[in-house]
Design a protein around this motif. Structure first.
Motif, PDB file in Angstrom:
ATOM      1  N   LYS A 118      20.606  37.456  -5.216  1.00  0.00           N
ATOM      2  CA  LYS A 118      20.304  36.966  -6.566  1.00  0.00           C
ATOM      3  C   LYS A 118      18.925  36.305  -6.633  1.00  0.00           C
ATOM      4  O   LYS A 118      18.537  35.548  -5.749  1.00  0.00           O
ATOM      5  N   ILE A 119      18.202  36.622  -7.709  1.00  0.00           N
ATOM      6  CA  ILE A 119      16.851  36.079  -7.876  1.00  0.00           C
ATOM      7  C   ILE A 119      16.769  35.299  -9.179  1.00  0.00           C
ATOM      8  O   ILE A 119      17.244  35.760 -10.216  1.00  0.00           O
ATOM      9  N   LEU A 120      16.168  34.139  -9.096  1.00  0.00           N
ATOM     10  CA  LEU A 120      15.869  33.359 -10.306  1.00  0.00           C
ATOM     11  C   LEU A 120      14.372  33.485 -10.556  1.00  0.00           C
ATOM     12  O   LEU A 120      13.573  33.163  -9.679  1.00  0.00           O
ATOM     13  N   LEU A 121      14.018  34.008 -11.703  1.00  0.00           N
ATOM     14  CA  LEU A 121      12.605  34.224 -11.998  1.00  0.00           C
ATOM     15  C   LEU A 121      12.227  33.431 -13.246  1.00  0.00           C
ATOM     16  O   LEU A 121      12.851  33.584 -14.291  1.00  0.00           O
ATOM     17  N   PHE A 122      11.247  32.602 -13.110  1.00  0.00           N
ATOM     18  CA  PHE A 122      10.794  31.848 -14.281  1.00  0.00           C
ATOM     19  C   PHE A 122       9.308  31.552 -14.166  1.00  0.00           C
ATOM     20  O   PHE A 122       8.695  31.729 -13.108  1.00  0.00           O
TER      21      PHE A 122
END
Lengths: 158, 374
Positions: A118-122
């Motif tokens: 899982k990747i959190l991109l911001f």
């Protein structure tokens, strides 16, 4: 939650081709008020506090910047890649200024130090919209912050 | 009777809608019809164009390309030019990108200025060399999991004159949710002596419109537009030691610089120290070639460093952030008495950190050159 004038104007700015080529709404055809309301409910259901989440993301952005554009492990828990591309983005909400295109990609590390899926991109702008407007972007947007992913990647189980 | 009324009502609504559409169209034609206007460039070239479009697009239609990294969206601040006519006050979308002096000198962002009447602009002469070319993608090489080397061939009979350090705007066609052709700027990695081709190193930016296309859809043999050459990053003609630092796709201008100097037979004329930082060996590329240069040319020194090599990686080189390694070399390995110039390419964070280290080690700021955003 109703669509007031500010939300209507912001939603118009979020369409593809206005501020960014892809826009902020993905394939989501709900109005902005509904998107925000549903995400507020989902964050509450997952026991996630907006302020705590925002602060955790700020910390990761700051610590990830130490990688000087390359990925870096943070606190042995996350692999964080902070990179900046040319230019700035104005907020879809009028008068909130412009934000550098500093992208932050966060993945959780497993016990062997390998990044999980899982990747959190911001970026700076998405973080501002999360904190000020509880807007996590529409479904299908590249920068959509799915509350369940936020919980998983940040490890907010408490 | 009720059905007849409904049909009549529907017809009336339809008629009113058509009438309104026609009226809007007529009003739009009157209000936004600026007719023909004359664009005067540097007092030397006058072009008669249809008014009503943005200056950036107007100039591009006439074959004059100002640098732009955001495709005219007002988010990069690159398309600056001096407007000598009164086109109204600076817009809030322009001022964040302009210095006080630029505002005083009436420098504008061409993508934000609408050409409504005759207009006089001043554009630096070197920008007249920028051209838009339909090129063919000749070769795509996957260098790492997120960096691709893309070689494109110029149109037949076309040669591109540029210097190492310059960049080009790489335009990809519309695809998926991307409703219009989109261009982004990337440094050339090619040897400028090789005029029929240009090469780019393109790193995948999450959510990036152009990089996503390049990494997912771009095929060899495909036609794409390149707008080039742009930029003023270049190697100064001195004898100073070159302290080059890069990370990721920041390798691009360095590769171009080294190959250019090899082709011109001057690679060994002055010391070159090349510091390249990555996290693990998975992020490293061109190692064999760079070690070959290091072995072949006594004045070329390659210093790759990994910030976090894995326990199973057989890495014998320096470990640490590239700035730490640079600092150590400047203090202990590169002669203090050497006159030095810095050449940097990478993210603003890396550049700022390198500047701190270089200045700490007595390298004058005015001798440090860089290309932010690889």
């Amino acid at each position: 939650m109703k669509m007031n004038e500010d939300l209507k104007k912001a939603q118009a700015q979020m369409k593809s081709g206005v501020i960014t080529v892809e826009g902020f709404l993905g394939y989501d055809d709900r109005d902005l008020a509904t998107i925000i309301q549903h995400d507020e409910e989902e964050m509450a259901r997952l026991n996630l506090d907006w302020e705590v989440v925002g602060q955790a993301m700020h910390d990761l952005l700051k610590k990830g910047s130490d990688g000087l554009g390359e990925p870096i492990s943070v606190d042995k828990k996350w692999l964080v890649h902070v990179d900046e591309t040319r230019g700035t983005l104005p907020s879809p909400w009028a008068g909130e200024g412009i934000f550098h295109k500093v992208n932050c990609e966060v993945r959780r590390l497993d016990k062997e130090g390998k990044p999980e899926g899982k990747i959190l991109l911001f970026n700076e702008l998405s973080l501002n919209m999360l904190e000020k407007h509880h807007f996590l972007q529409g479904r299908g947007s590249h920068f959509r912050l799915e509350p369940s992913d936020v919980k998983t990647v940040l490890g907010m189980w408490g | 009777m009720t059905t007849d009324l409904l049909i009549l009502q529907t017809l009336l609504v339809g008629l009113v809608s058509v009438l309104m559409a026609v009226m809007i169209s007529i009003i739009d034609g009157i209000v936004n019809n600026y007719g023909d206007v004359v664009v005067d460039v540097n007092g030397k070239k006058q072009m008669t164009v249809k008014g009503g479009t943005k200056l950036l697009g107007t100039l591009a239609d006439q074959g004059i390309f100002l640098p732009s990294a955001c495709g005219g969206r007002g988010s990069c601040g690159a398309c600056k030019c001096q407007v000598e006519s009164d086109v109204g006050p600076h817009l809030p979308t322009e001022t964040p990108y302009l210095t006080d002096k630029e505002i005083k000198d009436n420098v504008r962002l061409a993508c934000q200025v609408k050409v409504k009447a005759d207009i006089k602009v001043h554009i630096p002469e070197e920008l007249f060399n920028i051209r838009k070319m339909e090129c063919v993608v000749e070769k795509i090489v996957e260098l790492t999991y997120d960096i691709k080397e893309v070689l494109v061939r110029m149109p037949a009979g076309t040669e591109l004159n540029y210097v190492s350090g310059q960049y080009g705007q790489f335009e990809v066609p519309k695809y998926g949710d991307i409703k219009e052709p989109t261009a982004r700027a990337y440094s050339f990695s090619s040897n400028p002596q090789m005029k029929e081709h240009v090469e780019f190193l393109i790193r995948l930016v999450p959510g990036g419109a152009v990089t996503t296309y390049v990494h997912k859809f771009l095929k060899e043999g495909q036609k794409i537009n390149v707008i080039a050459p742009v930029g003023d990053f270049n190697v100064k003609d001195t004898d100073a030691s070159m302290i080059c630092v890069a990370g990721g796709s920041g390798m691009a201008p360095m590769k171009s610089i080294f190959n250019d100097r090899i082709a011109r037979g001057v690679i060994n004329d002055r010391p070159i120290w090349y510091f390249f930082g990555a996290r693990t060996t998975k992020d490293m590329f061109y190692l064999d070639w760079l070690w070959e240069l290091d072995a072949k040319y006594s004045n070329f020194h390659f210093v790759p460093a990994l910030s976090e090599p894995g326990p199973d990686e057989d890495w014998k080189g320096p470990v640490g952030l590239i700035t730490t390694v640079l600092d150590e070399y400047l203090q202990t390995k590169i002669p203090l008495t050497d006159v030095k110039e810095g050449y940097l390419c990478g993210s603003p964070g890396m550049l700022d950190a390198c500047m701190v280290v270089m200045k700490k080690n007595k390298m004058p700021e005015e001798r440090i050159f860089f290309d932010k955003f690889a």
